[in-house]
Design an enzyme around this catalytic site. Structure first.
Site, short mmCIF file in Angstrom:
data_model
loop_
_atom_site.label_atom_id
_atom_site.label_comp_id
_atom_site.label_asym_id
_atom_site.label_seq_id
_atom_site.Cartn_x
_atom_site.Cartn_y
_atom_site.Cartn_z
N HIS A 196 -7.48 8.77 -2.65
CA HIS A 196 -8.13 7.55 -3.12
C HIS A 196 -9.30 7.81 -4.06
O HIS A 196 -9.80 6.89 -4.69
CB HIS A 196 -8.65 6.74 -1.92
CG HIS A 196 -7.56 6.36 -0.99
ND1 HIS A 196 -7.25 7.10 0.11
CD2 HIS A 196 -6.69 5.33 -1.03
CE1 HIS A 196 -6.24 6.53 0.74
NE2 HIS A 196 -5.87 5.46 0.08
N TYR B 277 -11.93 7.75 39.68
CA TYR B 277 -10.75 8.56 39.34
C TYR B 277 -9.80 8.74 40.54
O TYR B 277 -9.42 9.85 40.90
CB TYR B 277 -11.18 9.91 38.75
CG TYR B 277 -11.96 9.74 37.46
CD1 TYR B 277 -11.32 9.27 36.32
CD2 TYR B 277 -13.31 10.00 37.41
CE1 TYR B 277 -12.02 9.06 35.14
CE2 TYR B 277 -14.03 9.79 36.23
CZ TYR B 277 -13.38 9.33 35.11
OH TYR B 277 -14.08 9.13 33.94
N HIS C 223 0.84 -1.20 0.00
CA HIS C 223 0.00 0.00 0.00
C HIS C 223 0.87 1.25 0.00
O HIS C 223 1.74 1.40 0.88
CB HIS C 223 -0.90 -0.03 1.24
CG HIS C 223 -1.70 1.21 1.43
ND1 HIS C 223 -1.70 1.92 2.61
CD2 HIS C 223 -2.51 1.88 0.59
CE1 HIS C 223 -2.49 2.97 2.48
NE2 HIS C 223 -3.00 2.97 1.27
N CYS D 145 -7.90 11.46 29.43
CA CYS D 145 -8.79 10.74 30.35
C CYS D 145 -7.93 9.96 31.36
O CYS D 145 -6.88 9.43 31.00
CB CYS D 145 -9.67 9.78 29.57
SG CYS D 145 -10.84 8.94 30.63
N ARG E 90 -15.61 11.74 26.02
CA ARG E 90 -15.88 10.95 27.22
C ARG E 90 -17.10 11.55 27.92
O ARG E 90 -17.00 12.62 28.56
CB ARG E 90 -14.65 10.99 28.15
CG ARG E 90 -14.83 10.36 29.55
CD ARG E 90 -15.11 8.92 29.45
NE ARG E 90 -15.24 8.20 30.71
CZ ARG E 90 -16.37 7.58 31.06
NH1 ARG E 90 -17.46 7.67 30.33
NH2 ARG E 90 -16.39 6.84 32.15
#
Ligand code: HEM
Ligand code: MTE
Length: 474
Positions: free
Chosen positions: A64, A321, A40, A186, A139
């Site tokens: 493409h 957390y 490719h 996150c 999130r």
């Protein structure tokens, strides 16, 4: 092409590596591109689409969109996709809390759809120093609230002599505008690597639950000072979002007052992301940006700020957390005994090549080498000073070239992108397998730990061990 067999989406998804053969879909067609993949012209990028649709990638990689490429692809056709593209969805059900979710970019791969949580393909993450807004990970803990500019109000309670302040969007925009480049990460970024060592509970994030953006808005320190708030090392600033849980409690979090009042802390009431108004997924119309601090404290759809003696009592501040010892399990865990995560630890990730891909060795006068690219970041404004790579389990290390903003240490909130050329020995080429490790060093000379084993925690947060990627050489 009704003469060809029909395949289910799940069948396509299982063909996602050279070993399993590489299938992709384009429109309604199913294609086996295994034999083409090695040659490719765009290299191992093709692997980002393995087992999935190439349409959204080709919308970005426009080279493409020519007849030649479409004809080439048609030569790899093996069948049709069952059910076509029709999607029945709960989103359109009237009265569902999910009825008004925003449109998302097709390349954001959901770790969960309701609430929506998704990261971009890791192979694209290091292409842009500023992450394009539509490819920035999302999130959400709850449905996205619907807020109009006319209705929007931000309440600020400082507990000082002055009465509470209510700001409109126009009022916030009228304050002096300040911009800061900051990565948001996150707390669960890279959890999927930690869980391989031993199972953890949480969404299975790859290394893409991070993005880097230029945020603009009013400075929280200006607003609080104006309200007469004085420095106090023991107090906190609580933020509440407009997204409500089923018991009508809002998403909430808090940060120390000292960070909020520090002009070098650059905490913003942000209304722009990369010079565009915030999108609904990223907190329209206002979110707080707390640079250097775990994503969870960067509250979106901000409706209320309270200066208080205690931290936020929200579930996400108190019972999530937080980090624990590897020996703490769900029977022994006591969330009240650990501190809430604020500044994040130093981390890095390899974005290309991707795990399992076939990598071409580039020849030059010093022998063969492979090019490796990724990101590195540390919390608390600590600058990345070095990224080291090895492909022989640490016997020799190669220092990457850094691309980063010129900001002073302590206030270096953006991420660093890096590129390294790793020499490959004859023996490695004969063996065919290569494992590449990356580790970053921040300005306090903090460095990533080698193994997840020693930092494992039951929620799978703070997953910052060396990033290790195995590839095949061709
Ligand atoms: C270039 C075919 C998938 C990224 C090309 C070219 C061809 C090709 C023929 C050369 C175009 C030209 O310059 O004239 C295909 C086929 C695919 C595929 C048959 C079927 C699966 C992908 C995917 C991505 C991608 C999924 C990205 C995620 C690229 C890039 C280039 C490229 C970045 C430009 C390379 C450069 O100019 O240096 N591809 N591709 N390709 N492809 Fe693909
Ligand atoms: N704010 C609100 N109101 N609701 C949320 O669910 N999620 C938090 C934070 N702010 C959240 C929130 C978490 S855990 C993270 S990691 C970041 O937003 C993600 O920000 P992003 O979706 O813009 O990438």
């Amino acid at each position: 092409r009704s003469d060809l067999p029909t395949y289910k989406q799940a069948q396509v998804e299982s063909h996602n590596s050279a070993e399993a053969r590489i299938w992709v879909t384009y429109g309604l067609g199913v294609y086996d591109v295994t034999d083409f993949a090695e040659n490719h012209p765009g290299g191992d990028k093709i692997m980002m689409a393995a087992g999935s649709a190439i349409d959204p990638f080709w919308a970005i990689y426009q080279q493409h969109n020519t007849l030649e490429v479409l004809e080439l692809l048609e030569g790899f056709r093996i069948g049709n996709l069952e059910g076509g593209l029709a999607e029945t969805s709960v989103e359109t059900e009237l009265g569902s809390p999910w009825a008004q979710e925003p449109q998302r970019h097709a390349l954001l791969k959901p770790a969960s759809k309701r609430p929506f949580n998704a990261e971009p393909p890791i192979g694209m993450l290091a292409e842009n120093f500023l992450t394009p807004n539509e490819l920035f990970y999302v999130r959400n803990h709850l449905p996205v609230p619907v807020i109009t500019e006319a209705e929007y109000e931000l309440e600020i309670e400082t507990g000082c002599a002055k009465p509470p302040l209510t700001l409109t969007l126009a009022g916030i925009r009228a304050l002096p505008k300040h911009s800061v480049t900051a990565a948001i990460m996150c707390g669960g970024n890279r959890r999927s690597e930690m869980t391989k060592f031993k199972a953890v509970k949480g969404l299975s994030w790859g290394a893409g639950a991070v993005g880097n953006a230029k945020w603009s808005g009013a400075r929280l320190c200006d607003v609080l000072a104006q309200q007469g708030v004085k420095p106090d090392e023991t107090r906190h600033v609580i933020f509440e979002g407009a997204d409500l849980d089923p018991t009508s409690h809002p998403y909430g979090a808090s940060i120390p007052l000292a960070k909020a009042l520090d002009p070098r802390g650059d905490v913003l009431l942000a209304y722009e992301m990369n010079d565009e108004p915030l999108s609904r997924d990223h907190g329209y119309p206002i979110r707080v940006i707390v640079p250097g601090t775990v994503g969870a404290r960067n509250v979106k759809w901000l409706t209320r700020i309270v200066v208080a003696d205690q931290e936020s009592d929200s579930h996400w501040q108190q019972n999530d957390y937080k980090g624990f010892s590897p020996s703490t399990d769900w029977d022994t865990v006591d969330f009240s005994k650990s501190d809430a995560i604020q500044a994040m630890p130093v981390t890095s990730a390899i974005c290309t090549p991707q795990p399992g891909s076939r990598v071409r060795v580039d020849e030059d006068k010093d022998g063969g080498h492979v090019t490796v690219r990724g990101y590195a970041w540390s919390g608390g404004g600590r600058k990345i000073v070095r990224v080291d790579l090895t492909n022989d389990e640490g016997q020799s290390w190669h220092v990457a070239e850094l691309e980063q903003e010129d900001q002073p240490d302590g206030r270096h909130y953006g991420w660093s992108l890096w590129t390294a050329r790793l020499p490959v020995t004859e023996a490695q080429r004969k063996g065919g397998d290569l494992e590449i490790w990356a580790k970053a060093v921040d300005s306090a000379y903090n460095v990533q730990p080698e193994k997840f084993e020693h930092i494992w925690n039951l929620r799978g947060v703070l997953a910052n061990a060396y990033h290790k990627v195995r590839v095949k050489l061709v």
